[in-house]
Scaffold this motif. Structure first.
Motif, PDB file in Angstrom:
ATOM      1  N   VAL A  11     131.434  70.091 -17.892  1.00 24.81           N
ATOM      2  CA  VAL A  11     131.164  68.765 -17.356  1.00 24.81           C
ATOM      3  C   VAL A  11     131.421  67.694 -18.395  1.00 24.81           C
ATOM      4  O   VAL A  11     132.052  66.673 -18.134  1.00 24.81           O
ATOM      5  CB  VAL A  11     129.709  68.689 -16.851  1.00 24.81           C
ATOM      6  CG1 VAL A  11     129.360  67.281 -16.424  1.00 24.81           C
ATOM      7  CG2 VAL A  11     129.507  69.643 -15.694  1.00 24.81           C
ATOM      8  N   SER A 224     132.971  58.228 -20.033  1.00 27.16           N
ATOM      9  CA  SER A 224     132.113  59.220 -20.673  1.00 27.16           C
ATOM     10  C   SER A 224     131.572  58.646 -21.976  1.00 27.16           C
ATOM     11  O   SER A 224     132.335  58.185 -22.820  1.00 27.16           O
ATOM     12  CB  SER A 224     132.890  60.517 -20.952  1.00 27.16           C
ATOM     13  OG  SER A 224     132.053  61.498 -21.509  1.00 27.16           O
ATOM     14  N   ARG A 247     130.661  57.891 -15.805  1.00 28.74           N
ATOM     15  CA  ARG A 247     130.394  59.132 -15.068  1.00 28.74           C
ATOM     16  C   ARG A 247     129.533  60.108 -15.860  1.00 28.74           C
ATOM     17  O   ARG A 247     128.777  60.886 -15.288  1.00 28.74           O
ATOM     18  CB  ARG A 247     131.722  59.803 -14.700  1.00 28.74           C
ATOM     19  CG  ARG A 247     132.589  58.973 -13.761  1.00 28.74           C
ATOM     20  CD  ARG A 247     134.047  59.395 -13.832  1.00 28.74           C
ATOM     21  NE  ARG A 247     134.231  60.776 -13.450  1.00 28.74           N
ATOM     22  CZ  ARG A 247     135.356  61.469 -13.697  1.00 28.74           C
ATOM     23  NH1 ARG A 247     136.356  60.889 -14.338  1.00 28.74           N
ATOM     24  NH2 ARG A 247     135.465  62.719 -13.301  1.00 28.74           N
ATOM     25  N   PHE A 248     129.651  60.103 -17.186  1.00 30.68           N
ATOM     26  CA  PHE A 248     128.961  61.083 -18.011  1.00 30.68           C
ATOM     27  C   PHE A 248     128.192  60.402 -19.158  1.00 30.68           C
ATOM     28  O   PHE A 248     128.646  60.415 -20.291  1.00 30.68           O
ATOM     29  CB  PHE A 248     129.960  62.086 -18.611  1.00 30.68           C
ATOM     30  CG  PHE A 248     130.893  62.697 -17.617  1.00 30.68           C
ATOM     31  CD1 PHE A 248     130.425  63.524 -16.620  1.00 30.68           C
ATOM     32  CD2 PHE A 248     132.255  62.454 -17.684  1.00 30.68           C
ATOM     33  CE1 PHE A 248     131.281  64.093 -15.705  1.00 30.68           C
ATOM     34  CE2 PHE A 248     133.127  63.019 -16.772  1.00 30.68           C
ATOM     35  CZ  PHE A 248     132.640  63.835 -15.773  1.00 30.68           C
ATOM     36  N   LYS A 269     128.513  56.015 -10.072  1.00 32.18           N
ATOM     37  CA  LYS A 269     129.551  57.050 -10.165  1.00 32.18           C
ATOM     38  C   LYS A 269     129.135  58.194 -11.086  1.00 32.18           C
ATOM     39  O   LYS A 269     129.965  58.986 -11.534  1.00 32.18           O
ATOM     40  CB  LYS A 269     130.858  56.439 -10.666  1.00 32.18           C
ATOM     41  CG  LYS A 269     131.437  55.400  -9.712  1.00 32.18           C
ATOM     42  CD  LYS A 269     132.761  54.839 -10.226  1.00 32.18           C
ATOM     43  CE  LYS A 269     133.316  53.808  -9.257  1.00 32.18           C
ATOM     44  NZ  LYS A 269     134.602  53.229  -9.743  1.00 32.18           N
ATOM     45  N   GLU A 271     128.043  61.587 -12.669  1.00 26.70           N
ATOM     46  CA  GLU A 271     128.177  63.007 -12.368  1.00 26.70           C
ATOM     47  C   GLU A 271     127.349  63.868 -13.326  1.00 26.70           C
ATOM     48  O   GLU A 271     127.018  65.006 -13.009  1.00 26.70           O
ATOM     49  CB  GLU A 271     129.655  63.423 -12.444  1.00 26.70           C
ATOM     50  CG  GLU A 271     130.533  62.703 -11.438  1.00 26.70           C
ATOM     51  CD  GLU A 271     131.993  63.084 -11.575  1.00 26.70           C
ATOM     52  OE1 GLU A 271     132.267  64.210 -12.033  1.00 26.70           O
ATOM     53  OE2 GLU A 271     132.852  62.255 -11.232  1.00 26.70           O
ATOM     54  N   HIS A 272     127.047  63.314 -14.479  1.00 29.47           N
ATOM     55  CA  HIS A 272     126.274  64.016 -15.500  1.00 29.47           C
ATOM     56  C   HIS A 272     125.416  62.964 -16.182  1.00 29.47           C
ATOM     57  O   HIS A 272     125.933  62.010 -16.751  1.00 29.47           O
ATOM     58  CB  HIS A 272     127.244  64.668 -16.506  1.00 29.47           C
ATOM     59  CG  HIS A 272     126.614  65.165 -17.767  1.00 29.47           C
ATOM     60  ND1 HIS A 272     126.760  66.447 -18.204  1.00 29.47           N
ATOM     61  CD2 HIS A 272     125.851  64.550 -18.709  1.00 29.47           C
ATOM     62  CE1 HIS A 272     126.111  66.605 -19.341  1.00 29.47           C
ATOM     63  NE2 HIS A 272     125.556  65.453 -19.671  1.00 29.47           N
ATOM     64  N   ASN A 293     123.854  58.179  -6.530  1.00 29.06           N
ATOM     65  CA  ASN A 293     124.836  59.072  -7.158  1.00 29.06           C
ATOM     66  C   ASN A 293     124.788  60.458  -6.521  1.00 29.06           C
ATOM     67  O   ASN A 293     124.149  61.371  -7.029  1.00 29.06           O
ATOM     68  CB  ASN A 293     124.543  59.176  -8.660  1.00 29.06           C
ATOM     69  CG  ASN A 293     124.731  57.857  -9.388  1.00 29.06           C
ATOM     70  OD1 ASN A 293     125.834  57.471  -9.739  1.00 29.06           O
ATOM     71  ND2 ASN A 293     123.624  57.160  -9.617  1.00 29.06           N
ATOM     72  N   ARG A 295     127.112  62.532  -6.366  1.00 30.25           N
ATOM     73  CA  ARG A 295     128.018  63.501  -7.001  1.00 30.25           C
ATOM     74  C   ARG A 295     127.448  64.078  -8.290  1.00 30.25           C
ATOM     75  O   ARG A 295     128.153  64.740  -9.051  1.00 30.25           O
ATOM     76  CB  ARG A 295     129.367  62.834  -7.288  1.00 30.25           C
ATOM     77  CG  ARG A 295     130.153  62.481  -6.033  1.00 30.25           C
ATOM     78  CD  ARG A 295     131.465  61.803  -6.363  1.00 30.25           C
ATOM     79  NE  ARG A 295     131.250  60.484  -6.962  1.00 30.25           N
ATOM     80  CZ  ARG A 295     132.227  59.648  -7.314  1.00 30.25           C
ATOM     81  NH1 ARG A 295     133.491  60.019  -7.129  1.00 30.25           N
ATOM     82  NH2 ARG A 295     131.968  58.479  -7.841  1.00 30.25           N
ATOM     83  N   ILE A 296     126.161  63.853  -8.552  1.00 33.42           N
ATOM     84  CA  ILE A 296     125.562  64.338  -9.798  1.00 33.42           C
ATOM     85  C   ILE A 296     125.636  65.861  -9.858  1.00 33.42           C
ATOM     86  O   ILE A 296     125.258  66.556  -8.920  1.00 33.42           O
ATOM     87  CB  ILE A 296     124.103  63.879  -9.919  1.00 33.42           C
ATOM     88  CG1 ILE A 296     124.054  62.384 -10.235  1.00 33.42           C
ATOM     89  CG2 ILE A 296     123.378  64.652 -11.004  1.00 33.42           C
ATOM     90  CD1 ILE A 296     122.651  61.841 -10.420  1.00 33.42           C
ATOM     91  N   ALA A 297     126.105  66.377 -11.003  1.00 34.42           N
ATOM     92  CA  ALA A 297     126.136  67.823 -11.250  1.00 34.42           C
ATOM     93  C   ALA A 297     125.062  68.228 -12.254  1.00 34.42           C
ATOM     94  O   ALA A 297     124.524  69.335 -12.172  1.00 34.42           O
ATOM     95  CB  ALA A 297     127.511  68.252 -11.757  1.00 34.42           C
ATOM     96  N   LYS A 319     126.593  68.756  -5.109  1.00 33.42           N
ATOM     97  CA  LYS A 319     127.307  69.105  -6.339  1.00 33.42           C
ATOM     98  C   LYS A 319     126.361  69.414  -7.502  1.00 33.42           C
ATOM     99  O   LYS A 319     126.809  69.779  -8.587  1.00 33.42           O
ATOM    100  CB  LYS A 319     128.263  67.975  -6.728  1.00 33.42           C
ATOM    101  CG  LYS A 319     129.382  67.736  -5.715  1.00 33.42           C
ATOM    102  CD  LYS A 319     130.358  66.704  -6.213  1.00 33.42           C
ATOM    103  CE  LYS A 319     131.477  66.474  -5.211  1.00 33.42           C
ATOM    104  NZ  LYS A 319     132.288  67.690  -4.996  1.00 33.42           N
TER     105      LYS A 319
END
Length: 588
Positions: A11, A224, A247-248, A269, A271-272, A293, A295-297, A319
């Motif tokens: 990620v 990121s 995103r990160f 947006k 994701e992490h 969010n 789409r968070i992983a 996700k």
């Protein structure tokens, strides 16, 4: 749990992969002739390096575009890419990265690299440029789009002149205090890198960079951001974040004296997100982060002094793979987090850790949707009821922690069918249980920690606990130091094994007549230097840790004396009260 550790690294480095793919398009080729000036520049660069593993053995002849790590433009022959990162990058665990000591380049970086006027990509990561500062002449490589100097043991201040690299999209200067300590007194130079999409400076000392946020807030294209363990002091709560493409974000392990700032809520947006041990002030979980969010992983809010009822169902995040809420003051029913209709074909959860909170209620009875879950930690809560038999549906489970709760009943025999499960510590600590027929009897500690009074201390802020808790923490800290020493010693052993391999390789080359006397003498001197460095590191680690352990032991003894004094004082008060009561009886 290598796969989970790999998840986190995947990620974190997602953008890096994209960048590499984009960069490796038709501009790069090895079927072209090398530019003479650039070939000579590369040879001078090689001459300044130490290469104990002979990684640059292909750097001979006229065609430099065919050399290892070198790529050229297919039409002009100019060098575009120089990728000399250590191919043995080491181990990536869930929480930390341990670089490998194998195949490290070292020595001095020659300024001849400035002759590579068309260089777009430079990667020297995970090598050994110990005690060297980042060369200031890197700032003249103005066509650079990618620069990775992470874990290469550079030291000292980061040169402000890097702000000349206006085309830079990827910059990784991540460091480790054990491998070299980079610092920066301000990040104003970063604000000039307007094309940056990836900025990672984890482990860099930024304690004096007061307006670090204002500088990074100028990077509108940032996707990121890695600033973990940077000694960040403050973070503004009123400013609006301009990096809306982020995103990160990772600002973990900074202990910022505030609560989570509201501007994080508006990022849509993500994701992490890793804010673990980032903030010191109590606050409530900003549910807008979850709502905005989908789409968070990875979602890590461990040890962020969050409190109140956790009212958000996370199972709808299709996700999501990693959930860590450890060491907070959350309460409410544990089932609210994971129960309910998924809205997904299958959950992708791999890590779920909400230990050391105040969750109650019964364990959820819906495990069939979480077949990929590998790590489940619900320990040190107030969860009651029995352990559901359908826990066996967690077929990928490798680690299970249910200790120090209020569970009761029979331990399901089906747990024995979880073939991937590792036994690390008693799963039944804190369970008033009877062992089902055919089940393997657990270790003897099955008493309820909560009933003993120990369970109430978990999850509280450290300063709110008493002398006993301080003593326990000091003991735990000493054990952590020993573990840290063992980790460092393991690194040294790996490095020494690497040196031994080089000795064996030298012997083979001598027998085969491949090595001349001069080259042999140079390599022997280098090996002596390696051994001296390793020996010094090992002795230094032993001395430092021994001294610190002694200090901890002294502190523990002082705490014990305080506890004895408090006990004596209590006994005196009890005796005084008894005497007063006797006098009352006599008077009557």
């Amino acid at each position: 749990m290598a796969s989970c550790g790999g998840l986190v690294s995947i990620v974190l480095l997602a953008i890096f992969v994209i960048q590499v793919i984009e960069f490796g398009h038709s501009n790069a080729s090895t079927n072209v002739s090398c530019i003479g000036v650039e070939r000579e520049a590369l040879l001078k660069f090689k001459h300044g390096l130490t290469d104990p593993s002979r990684r640059l053995s292909s750097w001979v002849g006229e065609e430099c575009c065919k050399w290892e790590g070198v790529e050229c433009n297919e039409k002009t022959g100019h060098v575009l890419k120089l990728d000399l990162h250590n191919p043995y990058t080491g181990e990536i665990y869930i929480d930390n990265f341990i670089p490998s000591s194998k195949c490290r380049l070292g020595g001095n970086i020659a300024p001849s690299l400035t002759k590579l006027k068309y260089l777009k990509y430079l990667d020297l990561s995970v090598n050994n440029f110990a005690t060297q500062k980042i060369p200031m002449f890197f700032a003249s490589l103005q066509k650079l789009e990618y620069l990775n100097l992470s874990y290469a043991r550079f030291d000292g201040h980061i040169p402000r002149q890097l702000n000349n690299l206006s085309k830079l999209e990827y910059l990784d200067l991540s460091s480790d205090s054990d491998l070299g300590y980079l610092t920066s007194n301000d990040l104003d130079w970063v604000s000039k890198l307007s094309s940056l999409k990836y900025l990672h400076m984890s482990g860099v000392g930024l304690s004096k960079a007061k307006d670090w946020f204002g500088s990074i807030n100028m990077l509108s294209s940032l996707q990121s951001l890695g600033l973990s363990n940077c000694q960040l002091q403050v973070i503004p709560s009123t400013l609006q974040a301009n990096f809306t493409s982020l995103r990160f974000p990772d600002i973990s392990s900074n202990y910022i004296d505030s609560s989570i700032p509201p501007w994080i809520y508006n990022l849509s947006k993500l994701e992490h997100i890793d804010l673990s041990t980032a903030f010191l002030n109590e606050g409530r979980l900003p549910t807008a982060i979850i709502e905005n969010n989908q789409r968070i992983a990875l979602f890590d809010m461990s040890w962020t002094f969050l409190l109140g009822e956790f009212s958000k169902n996370l199972s709808s995040l299709c996700k999501l793979q990693v959930v860590r809420l450890r060491g907070n003051n959350f309460n409410g029913n544990i089932s609210i987090i994971s129960n309910g209709r998924l809205g997904c074909v299958q959950s992708k959860w791999k890590i779920f850790d909400v230990s050391e909170n105040h969750f109650g209620g019964d364990l959820p009875n819906q495990f069939g949707d979480f077949r990929e879950l590998e790590h489940l930690d619900l320990s040190f809560n107030s969860i009651s009821g029995s352990i559901p038999a359908n826990l066996v549906e967690l077929s990928s489970l490798r680690e299970l922690y249910l200790s120090d709760n209020k569970l009761s009943g029979t331990i399901p025999e089906s747990i024995g069918r979880l073939s991937n499960l590792k036994i690390n510590r008693p799963v039944t600590s804190g369970i008033r249980a009877t062992i089902g027929k055919g089940a393997t009897e657990p270790r003897s500690d099955v008493s309820s920690q909560t009933e003993k009074g120990g369970g109430d201390d978990r999850g509280r802020a450290p300063e709110k606990q008493g002398a006993k808790a301080k003593k326990d923490r000091a003991s735990s800290s000493s054990r952590d130091m020993v573990g840290d020493l063992e980790t460092r010693m393991a690194k040294v052993e790996i490095a020494m094994a690497d040196v031994q391999g080089m000795v064996e390789d030298m012997s083979a080359r001598i027998e085969g007549g491949e090595t001349g006397t001069g080259e042999l003498e140079a390599e022997v001197l280098e090996l002596k230097s390696e051994f001296g460095e390793l020996r010094g590191e090992m002795l230094g680690n032993l001395t430092d840790t021994t001294n610190e352990l002694q200090q901890r032991d002294n502190a523990l003894e002082a705490l014990v004396e305080v506890m004895h004094a408090e006990t004596a004082e209590l006994k005196a008060k009890v005796a005084e009260m008894e005497g007063a009561r006797v006098n009352e009886v006599i008077t009557v």
